[in-house]
Design a protein around this motif. Structure first.
Motif, PDB file in Angstrom:
ATOM      1  N   GLN A 346     -17.283  33.864  19.395  1.00 37.18           N
ATOM      2  CA  GLN A 346     -17.034  34.883  20.325  1.00 37.18           C
ATOM      3  C   GLN A 346     -16.191  36.144  19.634  1.00 37.18           C
ATOM      4  O   GLN A 346     -16.152  37.094  20.598  1.00 37.18           O
ATOM      5  N   HIS A 347     -15.707  35.837  18.760  1.00 38.05           N
ATOM      6  CA  HIS A 347     -14.649  37.131  17.980  1.00 38.05           C
ATOM      7  C   HIS A 347     -13.600  37.374  19.084  1.00 38.05           C
ATOM      8  O   HIS A 347     -12.751  36.362  19.448  1.00 38.05           O
ATOM      9  N   GLU A 348     -13.423  38.562  18.940  1.00 33.89           N
ATOM     10  CA  GLU A 348     -12.436  38.681  20.336  1.00 33.89           C
ATOM     11  C   GLU A 348     -12.851  39.034  21.549  1.00 33.89           C
ATOM     12  O   GLU A 348     -12.080  39.442  22.550  1.00 33.89           O
ATOM     13  N   SER A 349     -14.032  38.873  22.051  1.00 42.41           N
ATOM     14  CA  SER A 349     -14.566  38.750  23.231  1.00 42.41           C
ATOM     15  C   SER A 349     -14.388  37.502  24.229  1.00 42.41           C
ATOM     16  O   SER A 349     -14.367  36.624  23.548  1.00 42.41           O
ATOM     17  N   SER A 350     -14.383  37.824  25.489  1.00 40.94           N
ATOM     18  CA  SER A 350     -14.434  36.771  26.175  1.00 40.94           C
ATOM     19  C   SER A 350     -15.421  36.982  27.217  1.00 40.94           C
ATOM     20  O   SER A 350     -15.881  37.842  27.809  1.00 40.94           O
ATOM     21  N   TYR A 351     -16.148  35.721  27.684  1.00 46.60           N
ATOM     22  CA  TYR A 351     -17.297  35.736  28.736  1.00 46.60           C
ATOM     23  C   TYR A 351     -16.669  36.272  30.157  1.00 46.60           C
ATOM     24  O   TYR A 351     -17.372  37.078  30.919  1.00 46.60           O
ATOM     25  N   ALA A 352     -15.347  36.035  30.445  1.00 44.76           N
ATOM     26  CA  ALA A 352     -15.005  36.390  31.586  1.00 44.76           C
ATOM     27  C   ALA A 352     -14.744  37.839  31.661  1.00 44.76           C
ATOM     28  O   ALA A 352     -15.118  38.743  32.893  1.00 44.76           O
ATOM     29  N   ALA A 353     -14.475  38.593  30.698  1.00 49.90           N
ATOM     30  CA  ALA A 353     -14.309  39.965  30.789  1.00 49.90           C
ATOM     31  C   ALA A 353     -15.724  40.556  30.895  1.00 49.90           C
ATOM     32  O   ALA A 353     -15.820  41.719  31.302  1.00 49.90           O
ATOM     33  N   VAL A 354     -16.664  40.029  30.008  1.00 50.15           N
ATOM     34  CA  VAL A 354     -17.993  40.749  30.204  1.00 50.15           C
ATOM     35  C   VAL A 354     -18.587  40.519  31.365  1.00 50.15           C
ATOM     36  O   VAL A 354     -19.325  41.498  31.864  1.00 50.15           O
ATOM     37  N   LEU A 355     -18.602  39.218  31.889  1.00 52.63           N
ATOM     38  CA  LEU A 355     -19.296  38.954  33.245  1.00 52.63           C
ATOM     39  C   LEU A 355     -18.703  39.706  34.159  1.00 52.63           C
ATOM     40  O   LEU A 355     -19.479  40.003  35.420  1.00 52.63           O
ATOM     41  N   GLY A 356     -17.410  39.863  34.333  1.00 51.87           N
ATOM     42  CA  GLY A 356     -16.595  40.536  35.548  1.00 51.87           C
ATOM     43  C   GLY A 356     -16.454  41.900  35.341  1.00 51.87           C
ATOM     44  O   GLY A 356     -15.791  42.440  36.222  1.00 51.87           O
ATOM     45  N   GLN A 357     -16.902  42.517  34.264  1.00 55.43           N
ATOM     46  CA  GLN A 357     -16.696  43.897  34.383  1.00 55.43           C
ATOM     47  C   GLN A 357     -17.212  44.489  35.359  1.00 55.43           C
ATOM     48  O   GLN A 357     -18.318  44.424  36.034  1.00 55.43           O
ATOM     49  N   ASN A 358     -16.614  45.635  35.982  1.00 57.81           N
ATOM     50  CA  ASN A 358     -16.647  46.366  37.161  1.00 57.81           C
ATOM     51  C   ASN A 358     -17.057  45.623  38.589  1.00 57.81           C
ATOM     52  O   ASN A 358     -17.650  46.210  39.573  1.00 57.81           O
ATOM     53  N   LEU A 359     -16.531  44.450  38.403  1.00 61.18           N
ATOM     54  CA  LEU A 359     -16.660  43.399  39.669  1.00 61.18           C
ATOM     55  C   LEU A 359     -14.945  43.341  39.983  1.00 61.18           C
ATOM     56  O   LEU A 359     -14.211  43.178  39.119  1.00 61.18           O
ATOM     57  N   GLY A 360     -14.858  43.337  41.306  1.00 60.68           N
ATOM     58  CA  GLY A 360     -13.339  42.946  41.734  1.00 60.68           C
ATOM     59  C   GLY A 360     -13.104  41.593  41.293  1.00 60.68           C
ATOM     60  O   GLY A 360     -13.815  40.879  41.339  1.00 60.68           O
ATOM     61  N   GLY A 361     -11.716  41.427  41.458  1.00 60.31           N
ATOM     62  CA  GLY A 361     -11.123  40.197  41.350  1.00 60.31           C
ATOM     63  C   GLY A 361     -10.959  39.250  42.515  1.00 60.31           C
ATOM     64  O   GLY A 361     -10.635  38.039  42.588  1.00 60.31           O
ATOM     65  N   LEU A 362     -11.339  39.809  43.739  1.00 61.98           N
ATOM     66  CA  LEU A 362     -10.761  38.958  44.958  1.00 61.98           C
ATOM     67  C   LEU A 362     -12.133  38.982  46.010  1.00 61.98           C
ATOM     68  O   LEU A 362     -12.786  39.809  45.838  1.00 61.98           O
ATOM     69  N   PRO A 363     -12.236  37.889  46.493  1.00 64.59           N
ATOM     70  CA  PRO A 363     -13.253  37.878  47.758  1.00 64.59           C
ATOM     71  C   PRO A 363     -12.872  38.901  48.830  1.00 64.59           C
ATOM     72  O   PRO A 363     -11.800  39.339  49.136  1.00 64.59           O
ATOM     73  N   ARG A 364     -14.155  39.470  49.384  1.00 64.07           N
ATOM     74  CA  ARG A 364     -13.929  40.274  50.508  1.00 64.07           C
ATOM     75  C   ARG A 364     -13.186  40.011  51.472  1.00 64.07           C
ATOM     76  O   ARG A 364     -12.251  40.586  52.114  1.00 64.07           O
ATOM     77  N   ALA A 365     -13.017  38.604  51.691  1.00 65.72           N
ATOM     78  CA  ALA A 365     -12.079  38.184  53.159  1.00 65.72           C
ATOM     79  C   ALA A 365     -10.508  38.530  52.720  1.00 65.72           C
ATOM     80  O   ALA A 365     -10.005  38.623  53.651  1.00 65.72           O
ATOM     81  N   VAL A 366     -10.121  38.601  51.397  1.00 63.91           N
ATOM     82  CA  VAL A 366      -8.734  38.984  51.220  1.00 63.91           C
ATOM     83  C   VAL A 366      -8.477  40.121  51.529  1.00 63.91           C
ATOM     84  O   VAL A 366      -7.186  40.607  52.121  1.00 63.91           O
ATOM     85  N   SER A 367      -9.195  41.082  51.452  1.00 63.72           N
ATOM     86  CA  SER A 367      -8.919  42.495  51.764  1.00 63.72           C
ATOM     87  C   SER A 367      -9.475  43.169  52.839  1.00 63.72           C
ATOM     88  O   SER A 367      -9.172  44.369  53.156  1.00 63.72           O
TER      89      SER A 367
END
Length: 529
Positions: A346-367
């Motif tokens: 993975q070198h310096e990359s993380s799957y979480a950062a790639v898959l989560g790009q431009n997506l919010g971090g919280l479910p709709r119900a919270v906000s």
């Protein structure tokens, strides 16, 4: 007298053309309006990312200290039926709630993530154990079991991972759907959120018949599903030999989308294209999959994230955050799945950062405005609490209050400013919450806050005669055990005349190691067998 317009008679042919054209315009307007309302409804649902955490895998993953914004929302897994008591929830069949707190500090770590603005969801089921509804056939007890989880961890998002034998059990599916509808209705009446996601296996041709049936059971029971999360992984022979993991995942998503549109339409629910996409989640298994030869690369992750953004999926997850790292050189065969690394470089990359790009971090119900988020949800603002004015009370602290004059050894715990810290190595005089100390140099690890209702942990002592009493003139060898006033000690090396009492005061040079409450309890349990 009616007026006539000479030379402008309307023939039957012209009338037919006019009627057809009018109908086409009306139909087009209807389609346009339907597409508009569908897009507007879908736009009201925020996309979010949350990686799964295998809560019981060792070493325990530090989800409470997210290394990036992409890790602020996590799905802890798996709650399953206790192997001995099928209506009792457990973590992976290994730990009850109190055992999980004693062994993993789970309650404190959950509270820690929430305090810092993160969000916890909990997953039930998985492949290897009985999901609660499969093991527990008493509807009343089943509802109580689910409720215990929601109340213990203050969660507003649950994930029902139904696969294997759990998916094949039709009666369990009916029980599960009925109880979920009841829990959702109770939460709704109380003005509280409860997002319910159904996680199912998928192949390039879509959901299995059992998966479709499970969705239909939920919709028939009036469960307000937040969505259906597709496990885009482990395709086996259903994937064509020349088909990439990305292409197989996109095909699986599109196939399932058609199936879910039909299921929602049959249930009389909104089934517009964009609306249904907003009710779909995608969960790849990063790196090496369970099926040999299936590798979900970082390039695949980039492509799946782009597809998710294009169609407007509701959720992106991954299995798992524990595995989001390159395997060490000591892990010899990366073609075999590891719980703690991905199997790819993975070198310096993380799957979480790639898959989560431009997506919010919280479910709709919270906000959602006007709704009351549960205690497990992120607050609207989470400024760091100031230590000024915080008083630590020994009567309500589970561990001793930190003392600048005392010495502490590795793994020893203290309370300071209403937080629990664990020593990384021997330390004296180092303030646990020193704001200038970096993670590399501080001898303390913040575990989480002191929880409501906590009191000092009683010291576990051994009954007289369990081990020999320490004597000043006796020679002790490495690993010999003695007791002094009920406390149990183990010799680190040859010793004579050195009192174990120094170990209680954190002396680093003492030849004695004081056993922890957990270690003493385990020893006493083994001696009773």
């Amino acid at each position: 007298m009616s007026k006539r317009f000479p030379g402008r008679r309307l023939s039957w042919l012209r009338l037919g053309v006019l009627i057809t054209a009018t109908a086409a315009i009306v139909a087009a307007a209807g389609v346009g309006w339907g597409q508009f309302t569908d897009a507007r409804a879908a736009a009201g649902k925020a996309s979010w990312f949350a990686g799964y955490v295998d809560a019981t895998a060792t070493p325990f993953y530090s989800f409470e200290n997210p290394s990036s914004d992409a890790e602020r929302s996590v799905i802890l897994s798996f709650i399953v039926a206790d192997p001995q008591e099928s209506c009792t929830p457990s973590w992976g069949g290994f730990y009850g709630f109190d055992e999980a707190q004693a062994t993993m500090d789970l309650d404190r770590r959950v509270a820690r993530l929430a305090d810092t603005g993160g969000h916890i969801g909990i997953s039930f089921g998985g492949l290897l154990n009985k999901e609660l509804a499969t093991g527990c056939t008493d509807p009343v007890a089943l509802k109580r079991a689910y409720s215990q989880v929601l109340e213990r961890y203050n969660v507003d998002t649950i994930d029902l991972d139904i696969e294997g034998d759990n998916l094949a059990d039709t009666a369990a599916g009916e029980r599960r759907a009925t109880v979920m509808a009841q829990l959702a209705a109770e939460r709704e009446a109380a003005g509280q959120d409860l997002d319910i996601w159904l996680t199912l296996p998928v192949a390039p041709h879509g959901l299995t018949d059992e998966g479709v049936r499970t969705v239909e059971q939920m919709l028939a029971a009036k469960v307000p599903l937040a969505g259906v999360n597709l496990m885009t992984m482990d395709y086996g022979q259903s994937r064509q030999p020349d088909q990439s993991m990305l292409d197989a995942s996109i095909q699986a998503a599109r196939s399932a989308h058609v199936q879910l549109q039909a299921a929602y339409r049959e249930a009389g629910l909104e089934s517009g294209e964009r609306t249904v996409w907003s009710k779909i989640g995608l969960t790849p298994m990063i790196g090496q999959n369970d099926v040999p030869g299936e590798i979900f690369s970082l390039e695949d992750a980039t492509g799946l994230n782009a597809f998710a953004s294009e169609v407007g999926i509701g959720r992106m997850s991954m299995w798992s955050l524990n595995r989001d790292a390159t395997c060490s050189a000591n892990y010899g065969d990366v073609t075999k799945v590891s719980d703690n690394c991905s199997g790819v470089e993975q070198h310096e990359s993380s799957y979480a950062a790639v898959l989560g790009q431009n997506l919010g971090g919280l479910p709709r119900a919270v906000s959602e405005p006007g709704r009351t988020a549960s205690a497990g949800a992120a607050p609207e603002s989470t400024p760091a609490a100031s230590a000024a004015g915080i008083v630590d009370d020994p009567a309500t602290s589970p561990y001793p209050i930190w003392n600048s004059e005392a010495a502490y050894v590795a793994d020893e715990r203290v309370v300071w400013h209403r937080n629990v810290y664990k020593a990384k190595w021997w330390t004296r005089g180092d303030v646990p919450d020193d704001p200038t100390a970096t993670a590399e140099v501080t001898p303390w690890t913040l575990i989480g806050p002191v929880l409501p209702g906590e009191t000092p942990q009683p010291v576990v002592t051994a009954p007289a005669g369990t081990f020999p009493e320490w004597k000043i003139d006796t020679i002790y060898l490495k690993s010999d055990r003695v007791q002094l006033e009920g406390r149990v000690f183990e010799a680190k090396w040859w010793t004579q005349g050195d009192s174990p009492e120094a170990a209680l005061q954190g002396a680093d040079s003492t030849p004695w190691l004081v056993l922890t409450n957990e270690e003493v309890a385990e020893l006493l349990s083994d001696l009773q067998k």
